[in-house]
Motif scaffolding. Structure first.
Motif, PDB file in Angstrom:
ATOM      1  N   ALA A 145      50.462  31.637  25.690  1.00 43.16           N
ATOM      2  CA  ALA A 145      51.718  32.382  25.812  1.00 43.16           C
ATOM      3  C   ALA A 145      51.689  33.314  27.015  1.00 43.16           C
ATOM      4  O   ALA A 145      52.679  33.449  27.744  1.00 43.16           O
ATOM      5  N   SER A 146      50.539  33.965  27.242  1.00 46.74           N
ATOM      6  CA  SER A 146      50.430  34.866  28.394  1.00 46.74           C
ATOM      7  C   SER A 146      50.520  34.097  29.701  1.00 46.74           C
ATOM      8  O   SER A 146      51.111  34.574  30.680  1.00 46.74           O
ATOM      9  N   LYS A 147      49.954  32.897  29.727  1.00 44.61           N
ATOM     10  CA  LYS A 147      50.008  32.082  30.932  1.00 44.61           C
ATOM     11  C   LYS A 147      51.389  31.469  31.140  1.00 44.61           C
ATOM     12  O   LYS A 147      51.857  31.329  32.282  1.00 44.61           O
ATOM     13  N   LYS A 197      50.389  34.792  51.780  1.00 47.06           N
ATOM     14  CA  LYS A 197      50.249  33.765  50.754  1.00 47.06           C
ATOM     15  C   LYS A 197      49.718  34.395  49.477  1.00 47.06           C
ATOM     16  O   LYS A 197      48.719  35.120  49.506  1.00 47.06           O
ATOM     17  N   LEU A 198      50.381  34.110  48.378  1.00 44.22           N
ATOM     18  CA  LEU A 198      49.935  34.566  47.071  1.00 44.22           C
ATOM     19  C   LEU A 198      49.492  33.354  46.264  1.00 44.22           C
ATOM     20  O   LEU A 198      50.281  32.443  46.011  1.00 44.22           O
ATOM     21  N   ILE A 199      48.224  33.356  45.865  1.00 44.78           N
ATOM     22  CA  ILE A 199      47.690  32.297  45.010  1.00 44.78           C
ATOM     23  C   ILE A 199      47.555  32.873  43.612  1.00 44.78           C
ATOM     24  O   ILE A 199      46.730  33.751  43.362  1.00 44.78           O
ATOM     25  N   GLN A 200      48.397  32.408  42.704  1.00 45.12           N
ATOM     26  CA  GLN A 200      48.448  32.915  41.340  1.00 45.12           C
ATOM     27  C   GLN A 200      47.730  31.956  40.406  1.00 45.12           C
ATOM     28  O   GLN A 200      48.162  30.817  40.219  1.00 45.12           O
ATOM     29  N   VAL A 201      46.613  32.411  39.834  1.00 46.33           N
ATOM     30  CA  VAL A 201      45.886  31.580  38.886  1.00 46.33           C
ATOM     31  C   VAL A 201      46.541  31.704  37.516  1.00 46.33           C
ATOM     32  O   VAL A 201      46.628  32.791  36.948  1.00 46.33           O
ATOM     33  N   THR A 202      47.022  30.594  36.994  1.00 48.14           N
ATOM     34  CA  THR A 202      47.533  30.570  35.626  1.00 48.14           C
ATOM     35  C   THR A 202      46.621  29.641  34.832  1.00 48.14           C
ATOM     36  O   THR A 202      45.452  29.933  34.654  1.00 48.14           O
ATOM     37  N   SER A 203      47.115  28.530  34.372  1.00 51.16           N
ATOM     38  CA  SER A 203      46.324  27.581  33.584  1.00 51.16           C
ATOM     39  C   SER A 203      47.214  26.406  33.243  1.00 51.16           C
ATOM     40  O   SER A 203      48.446  26.538  33.193  1.00 51.16           O
ATOM     41  N   CYS A 204      46.592  25.250  32.975  1.00 47.92           N
ATOM     42  CA  CYS A 204      47.396  24.154  32.435  1.00 47.92           C
ATOM     43  C   CYS A 204      47.963  24.560  31.079  1.00 47.92           C
ATOM     44  O   CYS A 204      48.978  24.027  30.635  1.00 47.92           O
ATOM     45  N   ALA A 205      47.307  25.554  30.419  1.00 48.97           N
ATOM     46  CA  ALA A 205      47.839  26.091  29.166  1.00 48.97           C
ATOM     47  C   ALA A 205      49.098  26.913  29.396  1.00 48.97           C
ATOM     48  O   ALA A 205      49.769  27.294  28.434  1.00 48.97           O
ATOM     49  N   GLY A 206      49.425  27.177  30.648  1.00 50.77           N
ATOM     50  CA  GLY A 206      50.694  27.822  30.958  1.00 50.77           C
ATOM     51  C   GLY A 206      51.848  26.841  31.014  1.00 50.77           C
ATOM     52  O   GLY A 206      53.004  27.238  31.166  1.00 50.77           O
ATOM     53  N   PHE A 265      49.163  39.039  31.587  1.00 54.68           N
ATOM     54  CA  PHE A 265      50.553  39.100  32.038  1.00 54.68           C
ATOM     55  C   PHE A 265      50.849  40.372  32.819  1.00 54.68           C
ATOM     56  O   PHE A 265      51.100  40.330  34.018  1.00 54.68           O
ATOM     57  N   TRP A 266      50.779  41.531  32.174  1.00 56.13           N
ATOM     58  CA  TRP A 266      51.178  42.764  32.842  1.00 56.13           C
ATOM     59  C   TRP A 266      50.288  43.084  34.035  1.00 56.13           C
ATOM     60  O   TRP A 266      50.769  43.505  35.094  1.00 56.13           O
ATOM     61  N   GLY A 267      48.971  42.872  33.898  1.00 52.25           N
ATOM     62  CA  GLY A 267      48.077  43.128  35.015  1.00 52.25           C
ATOM     63  C   GLY A 267      48.357  42.220  36.193  1.00 52.25           C
ATOM     64  O   GLY A 267      48.441  42.655  37.344  1.00 52.25           O
ATOM     65  N   ASN A 268      48.515  40.929  35.925  1.00 56.68           N
ATOM     66  CA  ASN A 268      48.834  39.991  36.992  1.00 56.68           C
ATOM     67  C   ASN A 268      50.215  40.257  37.576  1.00 56.68           C
ATOM     68  O   ASN A 268      50.426  40.079  38.780  1.00 56.68           O
ATOM     69  N   ALA A 269      51.150  40.690  36.734  1.00 58.05           N
ATOM     70  CA  ALA A 269      52.485  41.030  37.232  1.00 58.05           C
ATOM     71  C   ALA A 269      52.426  42.217  38.188  1.00 58.05           C
ATOM     72  O   ALA A 269      53.137  42.251  39.200  1.00 58.05           O
ATOM     73  N   ASN A 270      51.567  43.192  37.886  1.00 53.35           N
ATOM     74  CA  ASN A 270      51.402  44.340  38.781  1.00 53.35           C
ATOM     75  C   ASN A 270      50.954  43.895  40.165  1.00 53.35           C
ATOM     76  O   ASN A 270      51.463  44.370  41.190  1.00 53.35           O
ATOM     77  N   PHE A 330      44.565  36.484  46.078  1.00 53.77           N
ATOM     78  CA  PHE A 330      44.115  35.556  45.038  1.00 53.77           C
ATOM     79  C   PHE A 330      44.172  36.323  43.715  1.00 53.77           C
ATOM     80  O   PHE A 330      43.277  37.098  43.389  1.00 53.77           O
ATOM     81  N   ASN A 331      45.265  36.130  42.980  1.00 52.66           N
ATOM     82  CA  ASN A 331      45.558  36.901  41.764  1.00 52.66           C
ATOM     83  C   ASN A 331      44.934  36.188  40.568  1.00 52.66           C
ATOM     84  O   ASN A 331      45.516  35.266  40.005  1.00 52.66           O
ATOM     85  N   ASN A 332      43.767  36.651  40.149  1.00 54.69           N
ATOM     86  CA  ASN A 332      42.904  35.860  39.295  1.00 54.69           C
ATOM     87  C   ASN A 332      42.423  36.551  38.026  1.00 54.69           C
ATOM     88  O   ASN A 332      41.941  35.895  37.102  1.00 54.69           O
ATOM     89  N   ALA A 333      42.534  37.874  37.938  1.00 53.79           N
ATOM     90  CA  ALA A 333      41.973  38.589  36.787  1.00 53.79           C
ATOM     91  C   ALA A 333      42.522  38.032  35.482  1.00 53.79           C
ATOM     92  O   ALA A 333      43.719  37.774  35.354  1.00 53.79           O
ATOM     93  N   GLY A 334      41.639  37.840  34.511  1.00 54.00           N
ATOM     94  CA  GLY A 334      42.097  37.292  33.234  1.00 54.00           C
ATOM     95  C   GLY A 334      41.051  37.404  32.147  1.00 54.00           C
ATOM     96  O   GLY A 334      39.858  37.559  32.424  1.00 54.00           O
ATOM     97  N   VAL A 335      41.515  37.348  30.909  1.00 54.78           N
ATOM     98  CA  VAL A 335      40.636  37.334  29.743  1.00 54.78           C
ATOM     99  C   VAL A 335      41.084  36.213  28.821  1.00 54.78           C
ATOM    100  O   VAL A 335      42.187  35.680  28.958  1.00 54.78           O
ATOM    101  N   LEU A 336      40.212  35.867  27.890  1.00 51.88           N
ATOM    102  CA  LEU A 336      40.471  34.753  26.987  1.00 51.88           C
ATOM    103  C   LEU A 336      40.201  35.188  25.559  1.00 51.88           C
ATOM    104  O   LEU A 336      39.336  36.030  25.318  1.00 51.88           O
ATOM    105  N   LEU A 337      40.935  34.622  24.637  1.00 55.91           N
ATOM    106  CA  LEU A 337      40.720  34.893  23.220  1.00 55.91           C
ATOM    107  C   LEU A 337      40.929  33.601  22.454  1.00 55.91           C
ATOM    108  O   LEU A 337      41.941  32.926  22.617  1.00 55.91           O
ATOM    109  N   ALA A 338      39.950  33.238  21.628  1.00 53.50           N
ATOM    110  CA  ALA A 338      40.031  32.008  20.842  1.00 53.50           C
ATOM    111  C   ALA A 338      40.249  32.350  19.381  1.00 53.50           C
ATOM    112  O   ALA A 338      39.358  32.871  18.720  1.00 53.50           O
ATOM    113  N   ALA A 339      41.428  32.076  18.896  1.00 49.89           N
ATOM    114  CA  ALA A 339      41.746  32.326  17.489  1.00 49.89           C
ATOM    115  C   ALA A 339      43.085  31.679  17.168  1.00 49.89           C
ATOM    116  O   ALA A 339      43.965  31.583  18.028  1.00 49.89           O
TER     117      ALA A 339
END
Length: 283
Positions: free
Chosen positions: A156-158, A135-144, A110-115, A83-92
């Motif tokens: 953009a990262s998603k 099975k690989l479950i990749q968490v992205t976002s509808c923003a992806g 991107f790079w962390g999830n790619a690793n 379950f590939n889920n690590a992520g951060v958010l930035l609002a600007a």
């Protein structure tokens, strides 16, 4: 049926914490990785090392990702689900985002999830082998798939992660028995969302308008209708299927944003399709 072994990144809070609890509550085994593994220490007395391993893992560090998979192999012999889920958010706004902050976001999203994505595929192929696969479950976002004001670099990262994962899907050989599912949630009332938006970067003067402030306000607190617990229960349920879907949008807002994106592209094809295709060498 023997318990499945899950490896979860970003497990200390939000989606990762919820999924860790769901996995354990349903009788499976979890290798929970995080930069703050002690945040899960309350679960250890209940499940012990036979069911739960906590691994300090910074996904931006390739050697730490490899170590997490090695811990799983040594403890349990294999990994069934990542379950590939690590992520951060930035609002600007794009103009108001410092380059170093944008790069830090990409390092994780991107790079962390790619690793993790690369190591999961290698592990499934070479350690599990085709009989077990994985099975690989990749968490992205509808923003992806679509985007939202103030989420330019996050989106953009998603987008980048969606593209990389979909490319891997095309590259993986069928006989490896590896499945990949892209989870594309809408706005969910998670600690990450509220924390990041309450600590958002102030807009530069050109964007300091009532409309822009309303856009930001719509993305925090009780205005967010997405329930992360229900979302992860759905993902966990779908993960039990023999065949995973490639895309799993979650939430009414995710469905709406994606449908709007599809409609926009369809309009472009309807208007320009017959013209833009005619750019080939004459026979």
């Amino acid at each position: 049926m023997a318990p499945k072994v899950w490896l979860i990144t970003g497990s200390s809070s939000g989606f990762g914490r919820i999924m860790t609890e769901l996995v354990l509550e349903n009788g499976d085994i979890c290798v929970a990785t995080s930069i703050e593994p002690t945040a899960l220490s309350d679960l250890f007395p209940k499940y012990g090392k036979e069911r739960l391993r906590l691994v300090n893992t910074d996904v931006t560090q390739v050697d730490e990702v490899a170590l997490a998979f090695s811990v799983a192999e040594q403890a349990f012999g294999h990994v069934d689900v990542v379950f590939n889920n690590a992520g951060v958010l930035l609002a600007a706004e794009v103009e108001g985002t410092p380059e170093d902050r944008a790069k830090d976001l990409f390092d994780v999203n991107f790079w962390g999830n790619a690793n993790v994505l690369r190591e999961a595929v290698r592990f499934f192929r070479e350690v599990n082998g085709p009989e077990r696969g994985g099975k690989l479950i990749q968490v992205t976002s509808c923003a992806g798939i679509s985007t939202w004001p103030t989420l330019g670099y996050y989106a953009a990262s998603k987008h980048a992660m969606e593209a990389l994962a979909r490319t891997i899907v095309l590259e993986v050989q069928p006989e490896w028995n590896i499945q990949i599912m892209l989870v594309e949630p809408g706005f969910m009332r998670t600690p990450m969302l509220n924390f990041e938006f309450h600590n958002k970067l102030a807009p530069i003067p050109a964007y300091a308008t009532p409309a822009a402030e309303q856009t930001r306000a719509d993305m925090v607190g009780e205005r967010i209708k997405g329930d992360p617990q229900k979302a992860m229960e759905l993902v966990h349920k779908v993960a039990q299927r023999e065949k995973l879907p490639l895309h799993l949008p979650i939430g009414a807002d995710a469905v709406d944003l994606i449908q709007e994106q599809v409609a926009e592209l369809t309009r472009a094809l309807d208007e320009w399709g017959s013209i833009v295709k005619d750019v080939v060498f004459a026979e």
